[in-house]
Design an enzyme around this catalytic site. Sequence first.
Site, mmCIF file in Angstrom:
data_model
loop_
_atom_site.group_PDB
_atom_site.id
_atom_site.type_symbol
_atom_site.label_atom_id
_atom_site.label_comp_id
_atom_site.label_asym_id
_atom_site.label_seq_id
_atom_site.Cartn_x
_atom_site.Cartn_y
_atom_site.Cartn_z
ATOM 1 N N CYS A 152 -31.913 57.375 -84.234
ATOM 2 C CA CYS A 152 -32.182 58.627 -83.510
ATOM 3 C C CYS A 152 -33.674 58.945 -83.425
ATOM 4 C CB CYS A 152 -31.442 59.773 -84.171
ATOM 5 S SG CYS A 152 -29.689 59.424 -84.395
ATOM 6 N N ASN A 175 -24.400 63.776 -79.992
ATOM 7 C CA ASN A 175 -25.579 63.067 -80.500
ATOM 8 C C ASN A 175 -25.761 61.787 -79.677
ATOM 9 O OD1 ASN A 175 -27.432 61.581 -81.930
ATOM 10 N ND2 ASN A 175 -26.504 61.951 -83.934
ATOM 11 N N HIS A 203 -34.153 66.522 -82.685
ATOM 12 C CA HIS A 203 -33.072 65.577 -82.412
ATOM 13 C C HIS A 203 -31.745 66.351 -82.407
ATOM 14 C CE1 HIS A 203 -30.228 62.467 -82.549
ATOM 15 N NE2 HIS A 203 -29.962 62.572 -83.839
HETATM 16 C C1 LIG Z 1 -19.981 64.810 -89.936
HETATM 17 C C2 LIG Z 1 -20.144 66.287 -90.239
HETATM 18 C C3 LIG Z 1 -19.993 67.089 -88.967
HETATM 19 C C4 LIG Z 1 -18.995 66.697 -91.203
HETATM 20 O O1 LIG Z 1 -19.074 68.074 -91.481
HETATM 21 P P1 LIG Z 1 -18.802 68.617 -92.960
HETATM 22 O O2 LIG Z 1 -18.805 70.083 -92.879
HETATM 23 O O3 LIG Z 1 -19.812 67.935 -93.842
HETATM 24 O O4 LIG Z 1 -17.357 68.125 -93.228
HETATM 25 P P2 LIG Z 1 -16.862 67.225 -94.473
HETATM 26 O O5 LIG Z 1 -17.355 65.818 -94.293
HETATM 27 O O6 LIG Z 1 -17.251 67.950 -95.715
HETATM 28 O O7 LIG Z 1 -15.304 67.259 -94.271
HETATM 29 C C5 LIG Z 1 -14.559 68.435 -94.529
HETATM 30 C C6 LIG Z 1 -13.086 68.151 -94.266
HETATM 31 O O8 LIG Z 1 -12.873 68.039 -92.837
HETATM 32 C C7 LIG Z 1 -12.188 66.817 -92.547
HETATM 33 N N1 LIG Z 1 -12.631 66.322 -91.253
HETATM 34 C C8 LIG Z 1 -13.620 65.408 -90.996
HETATM 35 N N2 LIG Z 1 -13.716 65.216 -89.668
HETATM 36 C C9 LIG Z 1 -12.811 66.034 -89.089
HETATM 37 C C10 LIG Z 1 -12.457 66.284 -87.759
HETATM 38 N N3 LIG Z 1 -13.048 65.671 -86.726
HETATM 39 N N4 LIG Z 1 -11.495 67.199 -87.508
HETATM 40 C C11 LIG Z 1 -10.876 67.849 -88.512
HETATM 41 N N5 LIG Z 1 -11.171 67.638 -89.797
HETATM 42 C C12 LIG Z 1 -12.130 66.748 -90.085
HETATM 43 C C13 LIG Z 1 -12.544 65.895 -93.676
HETATM 44 O O9 LIG Z 1 -11.538 64.908 -93.815
HETATM 45 C C14 LIG Z 1 -12.583 66.837 -94.862
HETATM 46 O O10 LIG Z 1 -11.273 67.062 -95.296
HETATM 47 P P3 LIG Z 1 -10.942 67.091 -96.875
HETATM 48 O O11 LIG Z 1 -11.761 68.239 -97.409
HETATM 49 O O12 LIG Z 1 -9.473 67.308 -96.904
HETATM 50 O O13 LIG Z 1 -11.396 65.768 -97.387
HETATM 51 C C15 LIG Z 1 -21.515 66.576 -90.910
HETATM 52 O O14 LIG Z 1 -21.556 66.043 -92.196
HETATM 53 C C16 LIG Z 1 -22.681 66.032 -90.083
HETATM 54 O O15 LIG Z 1 -22.945 66.488 -88.991
HETATM 55 N N6 LIG Z 1 -23.446 65.088 -90.625
HETATM 56 C C17 LIG Z 1 -24.607 64.489 -89.904
HETATM 57 C C18 LIG Z 1 -24.092 63.634 -88.844
HETATM 58 C C19 LIG Z 1 -25.017 63.022 -87.845
HETATM 59 O O16 LIG Z 1 -25.177 63.530 -86.787
HETATM 60 N N7 LIG Z 1 -25.585 61.875 -88.138
HETATM 61 C C20 LIG Z 1 -26.306 61.130 -87.164
HETATM 62 C C21 LIG Z 1 -27.707 60.853 -87.485
HETATM 63 S S1 LIG Z 1 -28.722 62.261 -87.540
#
Ligand SMILES: CC(C)(COP(=O)(O)OP(=O)(O)OC[C@H]1O[C@@H](n2cnc3c(N)ncnc32)[C@H](O)[C@@H]1OP(=O)(O)O)[C@@H](O)C(=O)NCCC(=O)NCCS
Length: 361
Positions: free
Chosen positions: A110, A277, A247
């Site tokens: 990114c 993204n 970003h």
């Molecule tokens: C991926 C992201 C959105 C997840 O959000 P989060 O609030 O951290 O969510 P978590 O990973 O803690 O998951 C919480 C719960 O939601 C669930 N979950 C994950 N994806 C889901 C989806 N699409 N729909 C519903 N539930 C989902 C998980 O299984 C988890 O359930 P559990 O508690 O029973 O295990 C976040 O971590 C993120 O944006 N990270 C950066 C990602 C990125 O853009 N990277 C690219 C480079 S910059």
Amino acid sequence: MGAIVTGWGMCVPPAVLTNADLAGFLDTDDEWVTSRTGIRERRISHVGMVELSVVAASRALAAAGVAEDDFDCLIMATASADLQIPNSASRVQLVLGNRSAAALDTNVGCCGFTYGLAMANGLIESGVSSRVLVIGAERLTTILDWTQRDSAILFGDGAAAVVVEPGKPEQGVLGAYLACDPEPGEALMVGDLGNAAPHERRCTPYELHFDGREVFRNAVPGMVKAGHTALQRAGLSLDDIDLLIPHQANLRIVEAVGKKLPIEPARVFTNLQHYGNTSAASIPLALCEALEQGRIGSEAKLLFTAFGAGLTSAAVVLGWGERTEALGNSERQLPACNLSAVELLQPSLDFQRRWHREHPD
Ligand SMILES: CC(C)(COP(=O)(O)OP(=O)(O)OC[C@H]1O[C@@H](n2cnc3c(N)ncnc32)[C@H](O)[C@@H]1OP(=O)(O)O)[C@@H](O)C(=O)NCCC(=O)NCCS
């Protein structure tokens, strides 16, 4: 001598995949995706990354008022090249009719566009190049696992380009910071782009290894540090910045970066709601839309800050030139797309579901 942006252009494919579409084949829903990421829809490309790039580049060159083949360096920022050998920059160069420019790909996830812009500045300041085309382009949707709800919801396809040329000393790249910390690099990794020997294969070809929490944890301090360092190198403060273009990974990351820098939301541009993204394409896409919406004035000071696979971080302080209007338009278009986004994804989804059934571990 500053190296200023004299042309800009974008190209997003027409097929839109909404959160409701995702909920049709993944255990997720619009409310979860919108509240956790801010993303409402993303684009799925029916053509290769090179084709997206050619249209974006052609539009950028027309906006700069120069012919399609009139550049002496092409930096292609992408983590999803259509081909490895030769580099994708040279394929874009070929279609644009240029037979002599330097052409290279940079793969820094990114941060690709931000790295590319800083490199373009160096090439111009050193006299090596005089007109650099920097493209940020991705077709990430072909390397996603559409059975994985934590990562499939996040990414989209698109391309955007800028033309960089010599300007006045107080314009162009005024400060930059480029870095990579490989230690947490496995948090965002595609370990096998189809090129592992069969006996070495440990995952689905193209499988994204993704630890969203780890990326999130690193992203906010990484983007803030990059932004502060680039500002310090430019001898400027946040008060001097007219617009922050971060970003576009996730609205929660963008908001946290805004709070920590700090800069108020009115001076932060976002468009991730519509594209998700798009990795290396995200900042130049946002730049093009900010210009279109009149958010960038003559001689504005911009801050780009990014974070991505590597894990890389990068920032650039950019002094805009006088002109905020395009000098010309390109007639290039993508071919028509007769399939919906879900129809475009269906073959990948079928393959990946079968793979997971046959390889339950
Ligand atoms: C991926 C992201 C959105 C997840 O959000 P989060 O609030 O951290 O969510 P978590 O990973 O803690 O998951 C919480 C719960 O939601 C669930 N979950 C994950 N994806 C889901 C989806 N699409 N729909 C519903 N539930 C989902 C998980 O299984 C988890 O359930 P559990 O508690 O029973 O295990 C976040 O971590 C993120 O944006 N990270 C950066 C990602 C990125 O853009 N990277 C690219 C480079 S910059």
